[in-house]
Design a protein around this motif. Structure first.
Motif, PDB file in Angstrom:
ATOM      1  N   LEU A   1      14.293   5.199   3.781  1.00 58.38           N
ATOM      2  CA  LEU A   1      13.584   4.122   4.468  1.00 58.38           C
ATOM      3  C   LEU A   1      13.664   4.395   5.955  1.00 58.38           C
ATOM      4  N   HIS A   2      12.483   4.517   6.607  1.00 58.71           N
ATOM      5  CA  HIS A   2      12.446   4.819   8.032  1.00 58.71           C
ATOM      6  C   HIS A   2      11.232   4.133   8.650  1.00 58.71           C
ATOM      7  N   ASN A   3      11.467   3.293   9.642  1.00 60.42           N
ATOM      8  CA  ASN A   3      10.397   2.603  10.368  1.00 60.42           C
ATOM      9  C   ASN A   3       9.438   1.849   9.447  1.00 60.42           C
ATOM     10  N   GLY A   4       9.962   1.155   8.451  1.00 61.04           N
ATOM     11  CA  GLY A   4       9.129   0.355   7.561  1.00 61.04           C
ATOM     12  C   GLY A   4       8.397   1.127   6.491  1.00 61.04           C
ATOM     13  N   LEU A   5       8.699   2.432   6.359  1.00 52.99           N
ATOM     14  CA  LEU A   5       8.085   3.253   5.317  1.00 52.99           C
ATOM     15  C   LEU A   5       9.159   3.747   4.362  1.00 52.99           C
ATOM     16  N   LEU A   6       8.962   3.496   3.078  1.00 50.80           N
ATOM     17  CA  LEU A   6       9.869   3.973   2.042  1.00 50.80           C
ATOM     18  C   LEU A   6       9.261   5.235   1.447  1.00 50.80           C
ATOM     19  N   ALA A   7       9.925   6.375   1.655  1.00 49.90           N
ATOM     20  CA  ALA A   7       9.434   7.660   1.153  1.00 49.90           C
ATOM     21  C   ALA A   7      10.289   8.092  -0.027  1.00 49.90           C
ATOM     22  N   ILE A   8       9.636   8.357  -1.163  1.00 49.79           N
ATOM     23  CA  ILE A   8      10.315   8.785  -2.388  1.00 49.79           C
ATOM     24  C   ILE A   8       9.799  10.166  -2.735  1.00 49.79           C
ATOM     25  N   GLU A   9      10.707  11.139  -2.810  1.00 53.25           N
ATOM     26  CA  GLU A   9      10.304  12.512  -3.109  1.00 53.25           C
ATOM     27  C   GLU A   9      10.579  12.831  -4.574  1.00 53.25           C
ATOM     28  N   LEU A  10       9.575  13.410  -5.203  1.00 48.79           N
ATOM     29  CA  LEU A  10       9.661  13.818  -6.603  1.00 48.79           C
ATOM     30  C   LEU A  10       9.598  15.333  -6.647  1.00 48.79           C
TER      31      LEU A  10
ATOM     32  N   THR B   1       4.843   7.430  -0.421  1.00 44.73           N
ATOM     33  CA  THR B   1       5.296   6.637   0.717  1.00 44.73           C
ATOM     34  C   THR B   1       4.684   5.243   0.622  1.00 44.73           C
ATOM     35  N   LEU B   2       5.553   4.229   0.614  1.00 50.64           N
ATOM     36  CA  LEU B   2       5.114   2.843   0.528  1.00 50.64           C
ATOM     37  C   LEU B   2       5.350   2.141   1.860  1.00 50.64           C
ATOM     38  N   ALA B   3       4.395   1.319   2.306  1.00 52.33           N
ATOM     39  CA  ALA B   3       4.536   0.533   3.525  1.00 52.33           C
ATOM     40  C   ALA B   3       5.282  -0.753   3.178  1.00 52.33           C
ATOM     41  N   VAL B   4       6.543  -0.831   3.582  1.00 54.08           N
ATOM     42  CA  VAL B   4       7.396  -1.971   3.232  1.00 54.08           C
ATOM     43  C   VAL B   4       7.958  -2.634   4.487  1.00 54.08           C
ATOM     44  N   ALA B   5       7.098  -2.829   5.480  1.00 58.30           N
ATOM     45  CA  ALA B   5       7.528  -3.446   6.738  1.00 58.30           C
ATOM     46  C   ALA B   5       8.190  -4.790   6.470  1.00 58.30           C
ATOM     47  N   GLY B   6       9.307  -5.029   7.150  1.00 58.34           N
ATOM     48  CA  GLY B   6      10.011  -6.297   7.014  1.00 58.34           C
ATOM     49  C   GLY B   6      11.078  -6.310   5.941  1.00 58.34           C
ATOM     50  N   PHE B   7      11.145  -5.272   5.094  1.00 54.93           N
ATOM     51  CA  PHE B   7      12.167  -5.201   4.057  1.00 54.93           C
ATOM     52  C   PHE B   7      13.351  -4.378   4.555  1.00 54.93           C
ATOM     53  N   ALA B   8      14.543  -4.899   4.351  1.00 56.98           N
ATOM     54  CA  ALA B   8      15.764  -4.149   4.654  1.00 56.98           C
ATOM     55  C   ALA B   8      16.096  -3.266   3.460  1.00 56.98           C
ATOM     56  N   ARG B   9      16.928  -2.268   3.682  1.00 53.99           N
ATOM     57  CA  ARG B   9      17.293  -1.330   2.612  1.00 53.99           C
ATOM     58  C   ARG B   9      17.892  -2.051   1.407  1.00 53.99           C
ATOM     59  N   ASP B  10      18.718  -3.093   1.653  1.00 47.36           N
ATOM     60  CA  ASP B  10      19.348  -3.796   0.533  1.00 47.36           C
ATOM     61  C   ASP B  10      18.398  -4.745  -0.196  1.00 47.36           C
TER      62      ASP B  10
ATOM     63  N   PRO C   1       0.836  -1.205   0.000  1.00 52.37           N
ATOM     64  CA  PRO C   1       0.000   0.000   0.000  1.00 52.37           C
ATOM     65  C   PRO C   1       0.870   1.255   0.000  1.00 52.37           C
ATOM     66  N   TYR C   2       0.320   2.350  -0.518  1.00 52.14           N
ATOM     67  CA  TYR C   2       1.100   3.576  -0.607  1.00 52.14           C
ATOM     68  C   TYR C   2       0.219   4.802  -0.438  1.00 52.14           C
ATOM     69  N   ASN C   3       0.856   5.921  -0.086  1.00 52.12           N
ATOM     70  CA  ASN C   3       0.223   7.240  -0.020  1.00 52.12           C
ATOM     71  C   ASN C   3       0.955   8.160  -0.987  1.00 52.12           C
ATOM     72  N   ILE C   4       0.237   9.157  -1.489  1.00 54.64           N
ATOM     73  CA  ILE C   4       0.853  10.200  -2.312  1.00 54.64           C
ATOM     74  C   ILE C   4       0.436  11.528  -1.713  1.00 54.64           C
ATOM     75  N   GLU C   5       1.426  12.371  -1.382  1.00 54.48           N
ATOM     76  CA  GLU C   5       1.103  13.664  -0.776  1.00 54.48           C
ATOM     77  C   GLU C   5       1.854  14.793  -1.470  1.00 54.48           C
ATOM     78  N   LEU C   6       1.191  15.927  -1.542  1.00 54.29           N
ATOM     79  CA  LEU C   6       1.798  17.137  -2.083  1.00 54.29           C
ATOM     80  C   LEU C   6       2.530  17.820  -0.940  1.00 54.29           C
ATOM     81  N   LEU C   7       3.804  18.123  -1.138  1.00 51.28           N
ATOM     82  CA  LEU C   7       4.598  18.772  -0.104  1.00 51.28           C
ATOM     83  C   LEU C   7       4.465  20.281  -0.207  1.00 51.28           C
ATOM     84  N   PRO C   8       4.560  20.976   0.924  1.00 56.05           N
ATOM     85  CA  PRO C   8       4.452  22.443   0.879  1.00 56.05           C
ATOM     86  C   PRO C   8       5.593  23.039   0.058  1.00 56.05           C
TER      87      PRO C   8
END
Length: 136
Positions: free
Chosen positions: A109-118, A48-57, A29-36
């Motif tokens: 990647l922080h606390n199981g959430l992968l955040a990608i900024e565009l 932001t994608l919920a990737v609990a259990g995945f390591a960075r590598d 699952p994922y969220n998409i948000e507009l940043l200020p």
């Protein structure tokens, strides 16, 4: 469907993105948000994608042919005797078609959430004066 109030950022339909979205079945699952906006800085969006259990590598973020690709590949941990297994830890591939000019700024990647900024740099308004020729 395009996102961000008529200003094209990314597309969830069309071509390969539709096929990938169908195969993914909504995982992860994922969220998409507009940043200020910063003082005159470029417009920015965060996926932001919920990737609990995945390591960075075990995660890969790339841009190929105008598409943002996020892949997760779990390493085989060997057999385990689960009494209940409710945490999804399967391989995945999530695809977003990027609009022209949209660039990936970073991924964290922080606390199981992968955040990608565009970001999409502001385009200077171009005015082209077209001369009118007299009729013959």
């Amino acid at each position: 469907m395009t996102l961000h109030d008529g200003n094209l950022w990314l597309s969830l339909t069309g071509g390969r993105a539709t096929a990938a979205k169908t195969a993914e079945g909504g995982y992860p699952p994922y969220n998409i948000e507009l940043l200020p906006e910063n003082d005159g800085g470029p417009e920015a969006l965060r996926i932001t994608l919920a990737v609990a259990g995945f390591a960075r590598d075990e995660l890969d973020v790339s841009v190929e042919d105008g598409e943002l690709l996020i892949r997760g590949v779990k390493r085989d941990e060997g057999p385990k005797d689960y009494l209940h297994r409710g945490i999804a830890a399967r391989h995945f591939k999530r695809t977003f078609a990027l609009a022209s000019g949209v660039e990936v700024r970073n991924a964290e990647l922080h606390n199981g959430l992968l955040a990608i900024e565009l970001e999409r740099p502001h385009r200077e308004k171009r005015v082209l004066k077209v001369g009118i020729k007299p009729a013959r």
